[in-house]
Design a protein around this motif. Sequence first.
Motif, short mmCIF file in Angstrom:
data_model
loop_
_atom_site.label_atom_id
_atom_site.label_comp_id
_atom_site.label_asym_id
_atom_site.label_seq_id
_atom_site.Cartn_x
_atom_site.Cartn_y
_atom_site.Cartn_z
N GLY A 200 -5.25 -8.48 -22.47
CA GLY A 200 -5.60 -7.74 -21.27
C GLY A 200 -7.11 -7.55 -21.23
N PHE A 201 -7.64 -7.39 -20.01
CA PHE A 201 -9.07 -7.17 -19.94
C PHE A 201 -9.36 -5.94 -19.09
N PRO A 202 -10.41 -5.22 -19.43
CA PRO A 202 -11.30 -5.51 -20.55
C PRO A 202 -10.64 -5.17 -21.89
N THR A 203 -10.91 -5.98 -22.91
CA THR A 203 -10.41 -5.71 -24.26
C THR A 203 -11.41 -4.76 -24.94
N PRO A 204 -10.95 -3.61 -25.46
CA PRO A 204 -11.87 -2.61 -26.00
C PRO A 204 -12.86 -3.15 -27.02
N SER A 205 -12.41 -3.98 -27.95
CA SER A 205 -13.31 -4.49 -28.98
C SER A 205 -14.41 -5.37 -28.39
N ILE A 206 -14.08 -6.14 -27.37
CA ILE A 206 -15.10 -6.99 -26.74
C ILE A 206 -16.03 -6.13 -25.89
N GLU A 207 -15.49 -5.08 -25.29
CA GLU A 207 -16.36 -4.13 -24.57
C GLU A 207 -17.40 -3.53 -25.50
N ARG A 208 -16.96 -3.15 -26.71
CA ARG A 208 -17.90 -2.58 -27.67
C ARG A 208 -18.96 -3.60 -28.08
N LEU A 209 -18.53 -4.86 -28.24
CA LEU A 209 -19.49 -5.93 -28.55
C LEU A 209 -20.53 -6.04 -27.44
N ALA A 210 -20.09 -6.00 -26.18
CA ALA A 210 -20.99 -6.17 -25.04
C ALA A 210 -22.01 -5.05 -24.92
N ARG A 211 -21.73 -3.89 -25.51
CA ARG A 211 -22.69 -2.78 -25.45
C ARG A 211 -23.87 -3.00 -26.38
N THR A 212 -23.69 -3.84 -27.40
CA THR A 212 -24.75 -4.04 -28.39
C THR A 212 -25.31 -5.46 -28.39
N GLN A 213 -24.62 -6.38 -27.73
CA GLN A 213 -25.08 -7.77 -27.67
C GLN A 213 -24.68 -8.35 -26.32
N ARG A 214 -25.61 -9.00 -25.64
CA ARG A 214 -25.30 -9.59 -24.34
C ARG A 214 -24.43 -10.82 -24.55
N TYR A 236 1.27 -20.95 -16.69
CA TYR A 236 -0.11 -20.49 -16.56
C TYR A 236 -0.53 -20.36 -15.09
N ARG A 237 -1.45 -19.42 -14.84
CA ARG A 237 -1.96 -19.19 -13.50
C ARG A 237 -3.47 -19.03 -13.54
N LEU A 238 -4.12 -19.20 -12.39
CA LEU A 238 -5.56 -19.02 -12.27
C LEU A 238 -5.85 -17.60 -11.82
N THR A 239 -6.86 -16.98 -12.41
CA THR A 239 -7.30 -15.67 -11.98
C THR A 239 -8.80 -15.59 -12.13
N GLU A 240 -9.36 -14.40 -11.93
CA GLU A 240 -10.81 -14.25 -11.95
C GLU A 240 -11.21 -12.94 -12.61
N PHE A 241 -12.18 -13.01 -13.52
CA PHE A 241 -12.79 -11.79 -14.05
C PHE A 241 -13.76 -11.28 -12.99
N PRO A 242 -13.65 -10.02 -12.60
CA PRO A 242 -14.56 -9.51 -11.56
C PRO A 242 -15.98 -9.30 -12.09
N VAL A 243 -16.92 -9.18 -11.17
CA VAL A 243 -18.30 -8.86 -11.53
C VAL A 243 -18.31 -7.56 -12.33
N GLY A 244 -19.11 -7.55 -13.37
CA GLY A 244 -19.21 -6.36 -14.21
C GLY A 244 -18.41 -6.43 -15.48
N THR A 245 -17.47 -7.40 -15.59
CA THR A 245 -16.69 -7.54 -16.81
C THR A 245 -17.61 -7.88 -17.96
N TYR A 246 -17.68 -7.01 -18.94
CA TYR A 246 -18.56 -7.19 -20.11
C TYR A 246 -20.01 -7.39 -19.68
N GLY A 247 -20.40 -6.76 -18.58
CA GLY A 247 -21.78 -6.84 -18.12
C GLY A 247 -22.11 -8.06 -17.30
N SER A 248 -21.10 -8.82 -16.86
CA SER A 248 -21.36 -10.05 -16.10
C SER A 248 -21.91 -9.73 -14.71
N GLU A 249 -22.73 -10.64 -14.20
CA GLU A 249 -23.32 -10.46 -12.88
C GLU A 249 -22.63 -11.30 -11.82
#
Length: 322
Positions: A200-214, A236-249
């Motif tokens: 599932g996203f956002p995944t907490p551990s990856i969120e923590r990574l994104a706070r300290t490393q781009r 399988y299906r296609l989806t999209e991570f929205p803007v802001g996921t892990y700091g994405s623009e």
Amino acid sequence: MRNGSPRARILGLLLAAFAVLLGATGCAGPGYDRTQQYFIAGGGIAGIYFNYGDQYAQALHRELGISVSVSETNGSVDNLQRVASGRALLGFAQADTAADAITGTGSFDTPLPLRAVARVYDESVQVVVPADSDVREISDLAGRTVSLGSATSGVQVIASRVLAASGVAPDRIENPALGLDESIAALRRGEIAAFFWVGGFPTPSIERLARTQRIRLLPIDAATVSRVNARHSGVYRLTEFPVGTYGSETPTTTMTVPNYLVAAEDAPEALITDATRTLFASRATIARKVPAAELLDRRDAIFTAPLELHPGAAKYYVDARS
């Protein structure tokens, strides 16, 4: 959802079929042993499987008075093997890995006697690289060190399929087979170029990574998803991570796979009925700690193809409909 919609009609037909099946086979079981220790096969402690399983185990103890605990595992393949062998009452697994399990293909030498309890939520494939990496697409991973997930995990299965569909042969990747926490640590140290994760996203551990490393997420496009579906189970299906996921623009396309809660074919019917009822009754409580639990929907939960529903779970859905 309107009662006359195609999805509603399908739901009604399926529940009617379940009712006939239950009437033919009998739904009154001998009950179950409340003195036994039960286990839920989760995953690594950093992932949603483990935390969902932990909160669900607590709910089962509160509601049914049984002793239940979550087991740390290597993910979907491991979970399915534990459930089929009786080492776990319930387990979480991705639909594609479950499809392999019941047919004895992929990571499984023989078919496993498994049934579905519910489709709980859909997971997204997340391919993480440092933001300043020259890797821009999946095919750029050839010749690099990439963690495809821990051994006997569903992540390993899906990552291999995505790479193959992107034209990257397995022998062109050096795979240290790390779990999520180990992959994050290795990326921080510069020991790997990327890692795959399915959850599932956002995944907490990856969120923590994104706070300290781009970081960035690599895209998985529609053509790649179609190629994976053509070669495998078509879930399988296609989806999209929205803007802001892990700091994405910018938004990033990716692939999703349904996630199931499963039980062994011979699991006690009465226990599975009560466990299914508890799963839905405790959804809001579990979601306070595990947001993915909020995605559980009784209308969608019965769509577990290619796994058949366990008769105990089917009884719950029929009863809830009446």
